[in-house]
Design a protein around this motif. Structure first.
Motif, PDB file in Angstrom:
ATOM      1  N   GLY A  70       0.612  -1.223  -0.030  1.00 56.29           N
ATOM      2  CA  GLY A  70       0.040  -0.004  -0.124  1.00 56.29           C
ATOM      3  C   GLY A  70       1.007   1.178   0.221  1.00 56.29           C
ATOM      4  N   PHE A  71       0.034   2.320  -0.228  1.00 55.52           N
ATOM      5  CA  PHE A  71       0.734   3.686   0.049  1.00 55.52           C
ATOM      6  C   PHE A  71       1.345   3.837   1.564  1.00 55.52           C
ATOM      7  CE2 PHE A  71      -1.043   4.243  -3.975  1.00 55.52           C
ATOM      8  CZ  PHE A  71      -0.409   5.214  -4.686  1.00 55.52           C
ATOM      9  N   ARG A  72       2.595   4.152   1.521  1.00 58.09           N
ATOM     10  CA  ARG A  72       3.145   4.259   2.978  1.00 58.09           C
ATOM     11  C   ARG A  72       3.228   5.671   3.589  1.00 58.09           C
ATOM     12  NH1 ARG A  72       6.212  -0.414   3.139  1.00 58.09           N
ATOM     13  NH2 ARG A  72       7.893   0.238   4.621  1.00 58.09           N
ATOM     14  N   GLN A  73       2.890   5.662   4.846  1.00 59.64           N
ATOM     15  CA  GLN A  73       2.479   7.302   5.605  1.00 59.64           C
ATOM     16  C   GLN A  73       3.648   7.091   6.485  1.00 59.64           C
ATOM     17  OE1 GLN A  73       0.837   8.425   3.613  1.00 59.64           O
ATOM     18  NE2 GLN A  73      -1.243   6.960   2.808  1.00 59.64           N
ATOM     19  N   LEU A  74       3.777   8.297   7.221  1.00 57.85           N
ATOM     20  CA  LEU A  74       4.926   8.691   7.967  1.00 57.85           C
ATOM     21  C   LEU A  74       4.366   8.794   9.341  1.00 57.85           C
ATOM     22  CD1 LEU A  74       7.915   9.558   7.805  1.00 57.85           C
ATOM     23  CD2 LEU A  74       7.051  11.874   7.896  1.00 57.85           C
ATOM     24  N   ARG A  98       6.132  14.607  17.085  1.00 53.24           N
ATOM     25  CA  ARG A  98       5.653  15.686  17.005  1.00 53.24           C
ATOM     26  C   ARG A  98       4.670  15.737  15.302  1.00 53.24           C
ATOM     27  NH1 ARG A  98      11.148  17.658  17.189  1.00 53.24           N
ATOM     28  NH2 ARG A  98      12.005  17.329  15.073  1.00 53.24           N
ATOM     29  N   PRO A  99       3.704  16.585  15.317  1.00 52.28           N
ATOM     30  CA  PRO A  99       3.157  16.624  14.225  1.00 52.28           C
ATOM     31  C   PRO A  99       4.230  16.938  13.034  1.00 52.28           C
ATOM     32  CG  PRO A  99       2.117  18.242  15.620  1.00 52.28           C
ATOM     33  CD  PRO A  99       3.033  17.513  16.251  1.00 52.28           C
ATOM     34  N   ILE A 100       4.076  16.228  11.986  1.00 51.14           N
ATOM     35  CA  ILE A 100       4.879  16.619  10.853  1.00 51.14           C
ATOM     36  C   ILE A 100       4.046  17.314   9.550  1.00 51.14           C
ATOM     37  CG2 ILE A 100       6.568  15.745   9.107  1.00 51.14           C
ATOM     38  CD1 ILE A 100       7.577  13.803  11.111  1.00 51.14           C
ATOM     39  N   ILE A 119      -2.439  13.839  10.301  1.00 54.50           N
ATOM     40  CA  ILE A 119      -2.047  15.262   9.606  1.00 54.50           C
ATOM     41  C   ILE A 119      -2.104  14.768   8.151  1.00 54.50           C
ATOM     42  CG2 ILE A 119      -0.653  16.859   9.190  1.00 54.50           C
ATOM     43  CD1 ILE A 119       0.311  14.751  12.405  1.00 54.50           C
ATOM     44  N   ARG A 120      -3.229  15.620   7.690  1.00 53.27           N
ATOM     45  CA  ARG A 120      -3.359  15.507   5.966  1.00 53.27           C
ATOM     46  C   ARG A 120      -2.920  16.816   5.688  1.00 53.27           C
ATOM     47  NH1 ARG A 120      -6.478  11.442   5.271  1.00 53.27           N
ATOM     48  NH2 ARG A 120      -7.170  10.749   7.131  1.00 53.27           N
ATOM     49  N   LEU A 121      -1.985  16.832   4.702  1.00 52.07           N
ATOM     50  CA  LEU A 121      -1.111  17.833   4.018  1.00 52.07           C
ATOM     51  C   LEU A 121      -2.171  18.432   2.897  1.00 52.07           C
ATOM     52  CD1 LEU A 121       2.264  16.079   3.542  1.00 52.07           C
ATOM     53  CD2 LEU A 121       1.559  17.444   5.351  1.00 52.07           C
ATOM     54  N   THR A 122      -2.093  19.920   2.751  1.00 52.56           N
ATOM     55  CA  THR A 122      -2.734  20.636   1.822  1.00 52.56           C
ATOM     56  C   THR A 122      -1.498  20.318   0.734  1.00 52.56           C
ATOM     57  OG1 THR A 122      -1.173  22.529   2.248  1.00 52.56           O
ATOM     58  CG2 THR A 122      -3.521  22.284   3.398  1.00 52.56           C
ATOM     59  N   PRO A 123      -2.318  20.542  -0.498  1.00 54.24           N
ATOM     60  CA  PRO A 123      -1.309  20.287  -1.689  1.00 54.24           C
ATOM     61  C   PRO A 123      -0.404  21.189  -1.670  1.00 54.24           C
ATOM     62  CG  PRO A 123      -3.520  20.808  -2.515  1.00 54.24           C
ATOM     63  CD  PRO A 123      -3.744  20.895  -1.001  1.00 54.24           C
ATOM     64  N   GLU A 124      -0.003  22.473  -1.252  1.00 60.58           N
ATOM     65  CA  GLU A 124       0.985  23.209  -1.053  1.00 60.58           C
ATOM     66  C   GLU A 124       1.858  22.773   0.145  1.00 60.58           C
ATOM     67  OE1 GLU A 124      -2.281  24.546  -0.468  1.00 60.58           O
ATOM     68  OE2 GLU A 124      -2.575  25.073  -2.614  1.00 60.58           O
TER      69      GLU A 124
END
Ligand code: X2X
Length: 354
Positions: free
Chosen positions: A152-156, A161-163, A301-306
């Motif tokens: 699967g897609f690998r997450q960190l 702390r939140p990254i 934590i979901r990243l914005t496209p930026e």
């Protein structure tokens, strides 16, 4: 004289028999050893078990497969799994492209940071020209590849702390595995990568010797990494690892053509089931795998496209370096396949994943 004549005759007869002996008459093993890295409870484990079960049933017990989890047949050293399979120490395996990239560098194509853009682009690679070329590499090494599944897609994840930006990773120690490409990625992001097996990683996390790791959410949940202090997950989808359902060449050749068909068809069916399971479990939109995390004290934590773009930019030089190491032609093909897929997906329907 007579004795000698008989001996010669018997010799000729034996030699003829050896040549003419049909494949069916070659001995089957009582049991075939199959290696996987993770636990039986992961989609990877369940898909593999289904393959073994279907084969046993459809061959009426002629091919009896026993699962060995934790890459135990190679003492947990997952990067040695492919060579053990090739040499016949292991009969069969369902292995990750990350673990097998030490033997087949082209498998690093899936680990090029941020090349993939969701499941459809991953399918575009495995089910297209890139996938066929990679299967040829596997065959050249004496292993018969039958079907693509996926870890699967690998997450960190990490305990500290939140990254949300590369700066947040500065100085954090992350476990990585398989290829020095991962060392380069994490170093470029300011972190401190350490290569270790999955079994060692869990011990190191428990002992707080490392701060984080990267794996699909299905693996995170399966071993409950939250109970080992992993409290933050950044969804960044930076790479994905397919898995390959495979058989050692000599073992494959020892089976009758009918049995080979059974094993191949079952691998294709089991892989399809496995991919569905992996995607259902990993789907972030409202599925239990993710909802449950907040209740377990894990912040997602979901990243914005930026925000995501900053990770992409920081790893561009690593991508460029490894594009050359993986092979420009192959990566050009992969890039084109992803580009076509993303364009068509936009025209037709949204990515199945989210
Ligand atoms: O070791 C890992 O991180 C795992 C379980 O994902 C692999 O086998 C690549």
């Amino acid at each position: 004289m007579l004795n000698q004549g008989w001996r010669a005759l018997v010799g000729v007869a034996l030699a003829l028999a050896a040549v003419a002996l049909p494949a069916a008459a070659r001995p089957y093993k009582a049991e075939y050893a199959l290696s996987i890295m993770p636990d039986a409870g992961t989609p990877w484990g369940k898909g593999t078990q289904l393959w073994a079960d279907m084969v046993r049933e459809r061959t009426h017990g002629r091919i009896n497969i026993r699962l060995h989890t934790g890459a135990s047949l190679v003492g947990g050293d997952q990067t040695r799994e492919f060579s053990a399979l090739r040499q016949g120490v292991i009969d069969m395996a369902v292995g990750s492209t990350i673990n097998w990239s030490s033997a087949i560098p082209e498998f690093n194509v899936f680990s090029l940071p941020f090349l993939l853009r969701g499941c459809r682009s991953l399918d575009a690679l495995t089910q297209g020209e890139v996938g066929r070329e990679l299967f040829r590499r596997v065959e050249e090494q004496g292993v018969v590849p039958l079907a693509w599944g996926e870890n699967g897609f690998r997450q960190l994840s990490n305990s500290r702390r939140p990254i949300r930006a590369p700066e947040d990773m500065r100085g954090l120690r992350f476990r990585v595995v398989g290829s020095l490409l991962f060392n380069d990625i994490f170093t470029a992001l300011g972190a401190v990568p350490t290569q270790m097996t999955w079994n060692d990683a869990m011990r190191a996390l428990r002992a707080r010797k490392i701060d984080g790791q990267e794996n699909p959410i299905t693996v995170f949940n399966n071993v409950r990494l939250d109970t080992l202090g992993q409290r933050f997950i950044t969804v960044w989808d930076y790479v994905a690892d397919p898995i390959v359902f495979s058989v050692n060449r000599q073992v494959w050749d020892s089976w009758t053509p009918q049995d080979r068909d059974i094993v191949r068809d079952a691998a294709i069916e089991a892989a399809r089931f496995e991919v569905t399971l992996a995607r259902e479990d990993a789907m972030s939109g409202g599925s239990a795998a993710w909802d449950d995390l907040a209740a377990r004290g894990v912040k997602v934590i979901r990243l914005t496209p930026e925000q995501r773009q900053r990770f992409v930019d920081a790893t561009r030089p690593v991508y460029a370096k490894w594009k050359a190491l993986v092979g420009r032609d192959l990566v050009d093909k992969a890039e084109a396949a992803v580009r076509d897929e993303v364009t068509t997906a936009k025209l037709n329907e949204p990515d199945v994943r989210r």
